[in-house]
Design a protein around this motif. Structure first.
Motif, PDB file in Angstrom:
ATOM      1  N   LYS A   3      -5.162  13.798  -5.821  1.00 10.92           N
ATOM      2  CA  LYS A   3      -3.743  14.125  -5.649  1.00 10.92           C
ATOM      3  C   LYS A   3      -3.553  15.438  -4.876  1.00 10.92           C
ATOM      4  O   LYS A   3      -2.708  15.549  -4.001  1.00 10.92           O
ATOM      5  N   GLU A   6      -4.343  15.088  -1.229  1.00  7.14           N
ATOM      6  CA  GLU A   6      -3.300  14.320  -0.570  1.00  7.14           C
ATOM      7  C   GLU A   6      -2.075  15.198  -0.302  1.00  7.14           C
ATOM      8  O   GLU A   6      -1.481  15.145   0.783  1.00  7.14           O
ATOM      9  N   LEU A  83      -7.000   5.940   2.089  1.00 11.14           N
ATOM     10  CA  LEU A  83      -5.569   5.725   1.985  1.00 11.14           C
ATOM     11  C   LEU A  83      -4.866   7.076   2.030  1.00 11.14           C
ATOM     12  O   LEU A  83      -5.208   7.983   1.291  1.00 11.14           O
ATOM     13  N   GLY A  84      -3.922   7.220   2.918  1.00 10.31           N
ATOM     14  CA  GLY A  84      -3.176   8.476   3.039  1.00 10.31           C
ATOM     15  C   GLY A  84      -3.564   9.271   4.267  1.00 10.31           C
ATOM     16  O   GLY A  84      -2.960  10.303   4.558  1.00 10.31           O
TER      17      GLY A  84
ATOM     18  N   ILE B  12      -0.854   7.100   6.178  1.00 14.66           N
ATOM     19  CA  ILE B  12      -0.746   5.644   6.060  1.00 14.66           C
ATOM     20  C   ILE B  12      -1.486   5.224   4.799  1.00 14.66           C
ATOM     21  O   ILE B  12      -2.642   5.600   4.598  1.00 14.66           O
ATOM     22  N   LYS B  13      -0.767   4.490   3.953  1.00 13.86           N
ATOM     23  CA  LYS B  13      -1.309   4.140   2.643  1.00 13.86           C
ATOM     24  C   LYS B  13      -0.835   2.735   2.293  1.00 13.86           C
ATOM     25  O   LYS B  13       0.159   2.559   1.594  1.00 13.86           O
ATOM     26  N   GLN B  78      -5.956  -1.494   7.595  1.00 11.92           N
ATOM     27  CA  GLN B  78      -5.612  -1.555   6.173  1.00 11.92           C
ATOM     28  C   GLN B  78      -4.853  -2.838   5.823  1.00 11.92           C
ATOM     29  O   GLN B  78      -4.934  -3.331   4.703  1.00 11.92           O
TER      30      GLN B  78
END
Ligand SMILES: [Fe+2]
Lengths: 85, 182
Positions: A3, A6, A83-84, B12-13, B78
């Motif tokens: 977290k 991110e 991711l992220g 981007i997730k 993704q």
């Protein structure tokens, strides 16, 4: 990515786009003193944020990469893999 | 020269794979109004401009488009992550899978490969900058079409962000054109 990473990355991305945008504006308004001062101010802040991020989560560019037993540059997932971003 | 920065320009997730959206979004990777065409257009044109400021805006927007190319590639990657080949085929990606597997390749939404014929570099600053303004508007329109096709907020959010950038670029190219013509 945890977290905290991110959140730090998001702040960095937000600061980055602000500076990119201001840089593009300055390309076509190179005499705007107010924008010049803003760029200087936020670029300094950006450099601080980058150092803090890199200390915790590794190099953002290969110029900041090193390693004793293992080349740090390839130690973590690439932006398209996590991711992220 | 360039130095790679180990982060996306915008997060981007994607939590829910969606091959249907991957198939259409890939056009912004390798289609006529995509980010690869945009980047190459500006980076080619920058060599032949009468003003340093205008070469500068082409250089810097051309560079930013490479970051967008990486974002679109990440979206596609993704969106198909973990989707089995037979599922890809059901969404029109069977031919793509046969040729490229899960790798990225610059094609449009119908699988037509990228061509440099998508952009111009005329050595005429007015012709080039007017092309660039049109290119930004076309890219904006494509992002709006993609947003119309999407339903997942995780997909819509980065598409909206990319659309916004095209609006900014259009503005800057307009100013560059005025610098040359006034
Ligand atoms: Fe653009």
């Amino acid at each position: 990515m945890d977290k905290k990473q991110e959140t730090m990355l998001r702040d960095l991305q937000a600061m980055d786009i602000f500076l990119i945008d201001l840089g593009l504006y300055l390309d076509t308004h190179p005499c705007d003193k107010e924008a010049l001062a803003l760029y200087k101010k936020y670029n300094e802040q950006n450099n601080k944020m980058r150092s803090q991020y890199q200390e915790l989560y590794g190099p953002l560019t290969i110029r900041h990469a090193d390693g004793v037993d293992y080349w740090q540059w390839v130690a973590d997932p690439w932006p398209w893999e996590r991711l992220g971003g | 020269m360039w130095i790679y920065e180990r982060k996306l320009q915008y997060p981007i997730k994607i939590k829910n794979p969606d091959p249907r959206m991957a198939k259409v979004i890939i056009t912004q990777f390798g289609g006529p109004d995509g980010e690869l065409a945009a980047s190459l257009r500006y980076l080619c044109q920058r060599y032949c401009m009468p003003r340093k400021e205008v070469s500068g805006i082409l250089n810097d927007i051309g560079t930013e488009e490479l970051a967008h190319l990486e974002m679109v590639g990440t979206l596609v990657k993704q969106l198909v992550a973990g989707v089995p080949p037979e599922e890809l085929a059901k969404h029109g990606l069977g031919g793509y899978y046969a040729d490229h597997g899960y790798s990225l390749f610059p094609v449009d939404g119908n699988g037509v490969p990228f061509t440099a014929a998508y952009f111009a570099s005329k050595g005429d600053p007015v012709a080039d900058l007017v092309e660039d303004m049109a290119a930004e508007q076309k890219a904006r329109a494509v992002y709006e079409n993609l947003i119309d096709l999407a339903d997942d907020p995780d997909v819509i959010d980065p598409l909206r962000w990319l659309r916004e950038r095209e609006v900014v670029h259009f503005q800057r190219f307009g100013e560059a054109l005025r610098m040359i013509t006034e």
